[in-house]
Enzyme design. Structure first.
Site, PDB file in Angstrom:
ATOM      1  N   ASP A 179       0.836  -1.217   0.000  1.00  0.00           N
ATOM      2  CA  ASP A 179       0.000   0.000   0.000  1.00  0.00           C
ATOM      3  C   ASP A 179       0.866   1.261   0.000  1.00  0.00           C
ATOM      4  OD1 ASP A 179      -2.022  -1.961   0.503  1.00  0.00           O
ATOM      5  OD2 ASP A 179      -1.748  -1.723   2.662  1.00  0.00           O
ATOM      6  N   GLU A 194     -11.529  -0.338  -2.721  1.00  0.00           N
ATOM      7  CA  GLU A 194     -10.660   0.286  -1.704  1.00  0.00           C
ATOM      8  C   GLU A 194      -9.504   0.983  -2.417  1.00  0.00           C
ATOM      9  OE1 GLU A 194      -9.320  -3.016   0.717  1.00  0.00           O
ATOM     10  OE2 GLU A 194      -8.105  -3.853  -0.871  1.00  0.00           O
TER      11      GLU A 194
HETATM   12  O1  FUB Z   1      -2.981  -3.662   3.680  1.00  0.00           O
HETATM   13  C1  FUB Z   1      -4.211  -3.877   4.326  1.00  0.00           C
HETATM   14  C2  FUB Z   1      -5.334  -3.602   3.418  1.00  0.00           C
HETATM   15  O2  FUB Z   1      -5.268  -4.472   2.302  1.00  0.00           O
HETATM   16  C3  FUB Z   1      -5.315  -2.217   2.828  1.00  0.00           C
HETATM   17  O3  FUB Z   1      -5.891  -1.267   3.646  1.00  0.00           O
HETATM   18  C4  FUB Z   1      -6.046  -2.466   1.566  1.00  0.00           C
HETATM   19  O4  FUB Z   1      -5.923  -1.433   0.617  1.00  0.00           O
HETATM   20  C5  FUB Z   1      -5.435  -3.759   1.107  1.00  0.00           C
HETATM   21  O5  FUB Z   1      -4.187  -3.547   0.507  1.00  0.00           O
END
Ligand code: FUB
Length: 348
Positions: free
Chosen positions: A32, A248
């Site tokens: 991320d 997301e």
């Molecule tokens: O890294 C944890 C979670 O998984 C993140 O918040 C999302 O975007 C996905 O990458």
């Protein structure tokens, strides 16, 4: 420390020659990656992935991160410095666990670190509600000092902070499934709500959120609004359209006068973009710009540096495990009409 430096040696990695680009660092696991240029240097604020016995599930319980470490480089392709712990979950009074995808911003001599984490409430699964926290430092590498409470009115995960050319700052945020956005569909939190989405495939999909920030960079100036994505028919993308709908990993950038709203499609593993003429949208769906990487999640950032555009992303090359990821960078190119050339993360 020594334990994390050894971490990747416990797992068997994939054949490096299959991949378009190589991990930025190998001493810790990172994902991320939110990149920024501060004072001419490049800083990356990634999730710091850690080993866990927790099995993979749809809520993302296997993503057990508990601190943030910052990466720094003088130029893309140059050596990468891994900073010390910039913020530890234990230093955040309101948080219980899962310090996920961070981002950072700079204003008037202060650096702001933003991060989601679960609070101390308990939902039907015995887990906290995700909230978004903020911490400050005079140094982009930290250490950061957390505010005692989450940002008032914040919820869900994956915040990305964007300052427009007029100086106004916006936060884009949200994630469905484990990110809990669906539980806020009626405006308040339902701790017994769905663990996935609204389960209304022929209705408009849940939107990611956008909200203008106050000048203090620690509070919202308004109620979060929907960042609506419109399909080719001019109608909001439907919940059942998993190749297009928001899941997301929001990231906003501006190129010329165009606002590029970029995001992950989660269970179909694309990075998509949609463009508009206002930071609030609506945004017209334009396509995928990164095809599925190795690993379940795909979450990125995009910056301009030294006259080129760069995509920071992550995959699971070093570990072959969904929750132990490694951040990477590759060049991003545009066509004359502003569309983004689609990137295949594997060597053809
Ligand atoms: O890294 C944890 C979670 O998984 C993140 O918040 C999302 O975007 C996905 O990458």
């Amino acid at each position: 420390g020594a334990a994390t430096a050894q971490a990747h040696e416990d797992s068997k990695g994939a054949d490096a020659s299959r991949f378009l680009s190589q991990p930025l660092v190998t001493s810790i696991y990172t994902a991320d990656p939110s990149a920024h240029v501060f004072n001419g240097k490049i800083y990356v604020y990634p999730s710091h992935d850690v080993p866990t016995e927790t099995p993979d599930d749809d809520l993302g319980n296997q993503y057990a991160m508990h601190d943030v470490r910052v990466l720094r480089m003088d130029r893309i392709g140059g050596p990468v410095t891994v900073g010390p712990v910039a913020l530890d979950l234990k230093q955040v009074p309101w948080a219980s666990k899962q310090m996920w995808a961070p981002d950072a911003a700079y204003k008037n001599g202060t650096y702001y670190l933003y991060f989601p984490a679960r609070d101390k409430t308990k939902d039907k699964n015995g887990l906290g509600a995700f909230r978004i926290g903020v911490a400050t430092s005079k140094n982009p590498m930290g250490p950061f000092k957390a505010e005692p409470k989450p940002i008032p009115g914040s919820f869900s995960i994956d915040q990305a902070v964007f300052t427009d050319t007029d100086g106004k700052t916006y936060m884009y945020f949200g994630g469905i499934w484990g990110g809990q956005l669906q539980r806020w569909a009626k405006g308040t939190y339902d701790p017994n709500g769905s663990d996935t989405d609204l389960m209304q495939d022929d209705k408009p999909a849940l939107s990611g959120k956008v909200v203008r920030m106050n000048a203090d960079m620690k509070s919202f100036a308004e109620k979060p609004r929907d960042a609506v994505i419109l399909g080719e028919d001019g109608q909001p993308v439907k919940g059942g359209d998993h190749d297009k709908r928001f899941f997301e990993a929001s990231w906003m950038f501006k190129r010329g006068g165009t606002y590029y709203y970029t995001y992950s499609t989660g269970d179909t593993h694309f990075l998509n973009y949609a463009t508009g003429t206002s930071p609030y949208g609506p945004f017209k769906f334009r396509g995928h710009f990164l095809l599925p990487v190795q690993g379940w999640t795909t979450h990125h950032s995009i910056i301009e540096n030294a006259g080129k555009w760069w995509l920071f992303y992550a995959d699971t090359q070093l570990s072959n495990k969904n929750h132990l990821r490694n951040a990477k960078v590759t060049e991003l190119s545009f066509n004359p009409d502003g569309s983004i050339k689609t990137i295949n993360p594997f060597v053809k």
